[in-house]
Each structure stands twice: as C-alpha cells, then as structure tokens.
Motif scaffolding. Structure first.
Motif, PDB file in Angstrom:
ATOM      1  N   PHE A  62      35.654  42.550  43.374  1.00  0.00           N
ATOM      2  CA  PHE A  62      36.739  43.061  44.211  1.00  0.00           C
ATOM      3  C   PHE A  62      36.737  42.399  45.591  1.00  0.00           C
ATOM      4  N   THR A  63      35.590  42.452  46.274  1.00  0.00           N
ATOM      5  CA  THR A  63      35.545  41.923  47.647  1.00  0.00           C
ATOM      6  C   THR A  63      35.735  40.408  47.682  1.00  0.00           C
ATOM      7  N   GLY A  65      37.300  38.665  45.461  1.00  0.00           N
ATOM      8  CA  GLY A  65      38.698  38.441  45.081  1.00  0.00           C
ATOM      9  C   GLY A  65      39.607  38.541  46.299  1.00  0.00           C
ATOM     10  N   VAL A  66      39.410  39.602  47.094  1.00  0.00           N
ATOM     11  CA  VAL A  66      40.222  39.783  48.309  1.00  0.00           C
ATOM     12  C   VAL A  66      39.950  38.635  49.285  1.00  0.00           C
ATOM     13  N   ILE A 104      47.886  40.805  46.245  1.00  0.00           N
ATOM     14  CA  ILE A 104      47.224  41.204  44.993  1.00  0.00           C
ATOM     15  C   ILE A 104      48.030  42.302  44.318  1.00  0.00           C
ATOM     16  N   GLU A 123      44.008  40.761  37.814  1.00  0.00           N
ATOM     17  CA  GLU A 123      44.305  40.066  39.068  1.00  0.00           C
ATOM     18  C   GLU A 123      43.036  39.880  39.897  1.00  0.00           C
ATOM     19  N   PHE A 124      42.173  40.907  39.937  1.00  0.00           N
ATOM     20  CA  PHE A 124      40.910  40.788  40.687  1.00  0.00           C
ATOM     21  C   PHE A 124      40.009  39.715  40.085  1.00  0.00           C
ATOM     22  N   PHE A 128      38.889  36.355  41.868  1.00  0.00           N
ATOM     23  CA  PHE A 128      37.453  36.074  41.969  1.00  0.00           C
ATOM     24  C   PHE A 128      37.177  34.636  41.538  1.00  0.00           C
TER      25      PHE A 128
END
Length: 156
Positions: A62-63, A65-66, A104, A123-124, A128
């Motif tokens: 998650f992190t 990916g962002v 996202i 998407e994540f 990533f």
C-alpha cells in the motif's frame, strides 16, 4: 490559497495498521459519510493483497504503491500577456499525497465489472510494481512538465 481544513491535525491512525496514511485513504474512499463501508473495502483489499503477494506485507504494498504514484512536478496554467502557458512546477508533499490517493481511487473506479475491493487491490499491486493506470497518469503529468520546460522561467 485553498480552503483550510483541520483534517491533518484531526487525522488519527487507523485501528488495524496504525497508519495515518491508511486512515487518510479511508477518508478519501469514503462516500456519503459511510466510513465503516470504506474501512471494510480497504481492509478487504489489503486481505486480497496479502493472499496474492505472500512474501510482502500488504501495508508495504500500500505505502510503496502510493509512493510510486506521487508526482514530482506538475504543470499549472499561468497567464502572461494574454497567452496561457503550461508552467512546470514542483509539487509539495501534501499535494503529492493527495494527488496519488486521488489517482489510485480514480483508476480503481474506472475499472468495471468487479468489486471495489478487487479493483483497489489490483491497483495497489500494479502501483507497487510501477505499472497500472495511476502510474501511467503520473508519467503523463511528468511528460507534460518535461515538454513545457521552456516555460519554467514563468514559475512564480
């Protein structure tokens, strides 16, 4: 400049991952004030990620990916003597995060035919791995800024 919100000061880390970024994402995902629904969607997406990528922590996916979606530069319109120029500018950290989350979510919303949990998880994982619609959006923004480098001296 923009409206001032207290969201930064009031934001508490979420209960499951103890992360401020996750709770920010839940808030952005939330629709019609239904926070528990947004939480369920995100946590289900995290479970799907944990299932599909057994060797990596879902919070890490998650992190990262962002992080991979955050834009460094963007173009902003600046009017100079009747002509509007697209001027490339640095993006501050808060706006980088907001744009990344927004892109996202938009990328996940655009996909059709599956549950939101599935679309978000996909998407994540794509972000990533530095691929997917949100990363493409970021690359396009960077390309625009690169193409308009000639107008950088108009930056204010």
């Amino acid at each position: 400049m923009g409206r001032i919100t207290a969201s930064k000061e009031k934001l508490v880390p979420d209960s499951r991952f103890n992360s401020v970024l996750v709770s920010k994402f839940i808030t952005c995902l939330m629709y019609d004030g239904k926070k528990s629904v947004a939480q369920r969607i995100l946590y289900s997406a995290m479970d799907i990620i944990a299932e599909k990528m057994k060797d990596v922590d879902p919070l890490e996916v998650f992190t990262r990916g962002v992080e991979n979606v955050k834009p460094e530069v963007e173009v902003r319109s600046k009017r100079v003597g009747g002509a509007a120029y697209q001027v490339p500018m640095q993006v501050n950290r808060n706006r980088q995060q907001s744009l990344a989350i927004r892109w996202i979510l938009a990328a996940a919303h655009e996909k059709k035919g599956r549950s939101m949990e599935q679309k978000l998880a996909d998407e994540f994982m794509a972000a990533f791995n530095k691929e997917g619609a949100a990363v493409t959006k970021r690359d396009n923004v960077h390309r625009m800024a690169d193409a308009n480098k000639a107008f950088a001296h108009f930056a204010w």
